[in-house]
Write an enzyme that holds these catalytic residues in place. Sequence first.
Site, PDB file in Angstrom:
ATOM      1  N   GLU A  84       0.569  -0.773   0.004  1.00 41.17           N
ATOM      2  CA  GLU A  84      -0.056   0.176  -0.158  1.00 41.17           C
ATOM      3  C   GLU A  84       0.655   1.199   0.061  1.00 41.17           C
ATOM      4  O   GLU A  84       0.913   2.359   1.223  1.00 41.17           O
ATOM      5  CB  GLU A  84      -0.844  -0.225   1.284  1.00 41.17           C
ATOM      6  CG  GLU A  84      -1.999  -1.747   1.498  1.00 41.17           C
ATOM      7  CD  GLU A  84      -2.555  -1.007   2.704  1.00 41.17           C
ATOM      8  OE1 GLU A  84      -2.394  -0.189   3.969  1.00 41.17           O
ATOM      9  OE2 GLU A  84      -3.573  -1.924   2.988  1.00 41.17           O
TER      10      GLU A  84
ATOM     11  N   ARG B  79       2.471  18.878   8.483  1.00 47.67           N
ATOM     12  CA  ARG B  79       2.922  18.588   8.725  1.00 47.67           C
ATOM     13  C   ARG B  79       4.006  19.037   9.887  1.00 47.67           C
ATOM     14  O   ARG B  79       4.593  17.955  11.036  1.00 47.67           O
ATOM     15  CB  ARG B  79       3.544  17.628   8.144  1.00 47.67           C
ATOM     16  CG  ARG B  79       3.103  16.790   7.228  1.00 47.67           C
ATOM     17  CD  ARG B  79       3.298  16.145   6.022  1.00 47.67           C
ATOM     18  NE  ARG B  79       3.998  14.661   6.853  1.00 47.67           N
ATOM     19  CZ  ARG B  79       4.975  14.414   6.508  1.00 47.67           C
ATOM     20  NH1 ARG B  79       6.079  15.311   5.885  1.00 47.67           N
ATOM     21  NH2 ARG B  79       6.218  13.616   7.438  1.00 47.67           N
TER      22      ARG B  79
ATOM     23  N   CYS C 179      -1.696  32.835  12.524  1.00 49.29           N
ATOM     24  CA  CYS C 179      -1.984  33.579  14.131  1.00 49.29           C
ATOM     25  C   CYS C 179      -1.508  32.210  15.182  1.00 49.29           C
ATOM     26  O   CYS C 179      -1.932  32.314  16.162  1.00 49.29           O
ATOM     27  CB  CYS C 179      -2.636  33.663  15.111  1.00 49.29           C
ATOM     28  SG  CYS C 179      -3.177  35.692  13.840  1.00 49.29           S
TER      29      CYS C 179
END
Length: 488
Positions: A327, A381, A412
């Site tokens: 996969e 990430r 912010c």
Amino acid sequence: MNPSHESPLAPEWLAVPEDLNALQSPLWAAGVEKNDAGEVTIDGIAVSKLKEQFGTPLFVMSESDFRSRARAFKEAFDAAFADICGGVDVYYAGKSFLCTAVAAWVVEEGLRLDTCSGGELAVATHAGIPGAKLSLHGNNKSDAEINRALDLKLGRIVVDSLDELERVAKIASSRGETAKVMLRLTPGVHAHTHEFIATAHEDQKFGLSMAEDSTEEKGLSAAEEAVAAATSYPSVELLGLHCHIGSQIFEPDGFALAAVKLLGFQAAMQAKYSIVMPELDLGGGYGIAYTPVDTPRPPADIAQAMAAVVRSTCAELGIDSPRISIEPGRAIVGSTTFTLYEVGTLKTIRVDVPSGKEDEENVTYPRRYVSVDGGMSDNARPVLYDADYSAILASRGSDAAPQLSRVVGKHCESGDIVVRDVYLPADVAAGDLLAVPGTGAYCWALSSNYNYLARPGVVAVRDGAARLIVRGETEEDLLNRDMGVANV
């Protein structure tokens, strides 16, 4: 390399590039180059033209590169496993990045598609993917998702727990149907990756434990209890076993150990319960290059190494190999894409660094912050996993000296960092374009509307032509779900 430009603030792995204008392999998709003016191009299209047509931020994907990488996995694994089990079923992990165009490319290149939600199944269905070429993952599938999988006659449902196995069996039985099931196991293999993307150790949410005493029935693992239960349900067809040890993994040892453990367990279960499980999925998680020091392995190397382990283990066990499936997601889509940003504000601060000598004051060094028009809403990430990226000045060449920089977003949040440490030309200025490679996987998929920023579009480039495959959002899109707008 000019040592005089090295900064003590940079991590040890980050070197000053020999040429700040050069595209460092293997970070970029095939077809990405620099033209005579020093501008980044993809299949001959300059990033300034993409900015003009589609705006920024923008995900820019090479369709040809995606197809080439998908085809490379299929061909490499089929060749390596031809004498073992007649080839391999390659399931593209849709969670890394999925839209209807990508789903179509996957099947056209001979792969299948792995989904992990009803929404991803809806995309696959809209793309016209037959149910037999789909699988459904997830540790907490809803009854609606299970029913949809059965409606579509999915090739397999990957079951994550004993509770879920019972629910799948009951729903299938109530419909007078048989569910094709694989059992996801946790083999207890330690993957050398970030804690949040390591998925085969015991203390996490995924899978059925292979450890003894992992159920209330002493001496019986949850994995074996699931095999026994699955074989007892008339509404369940047990296809085999599945594991996934984590993501962004470069070392082959974990994959090999997982294969050995699962093949041994599968052989033992088949003998004990007088059954045949014709399939075994060894997952994905193969790493890609996000920075120049990352060393991804070619699909052929991965395939040959895994085939050698499966071949020798089956011989030792005296069994025929089950049909193997894998996969890959990130390894196919990750490097096909870069994100294009426009530079806004810049500032340079001074950071104190201890001199390391008694009676001497700290030494201060500059760090430049380069703000761009995106950030954690299009790439979560770095804040989630401390992920490292690289970047390059994309809209022009530069002869300026390298300067240690931190590319940050416009949100912010002080943690809104896109590239923590990178050397960029000292003359980077507002209006310049930066390109961040390796953003094809888990960037758009994890994107959000934080601070009410609209999510960027995704452009696919092929043969010198660019087209939107995912339209960027507008403020109207953001307001359409606000039920109070009509009353204002």
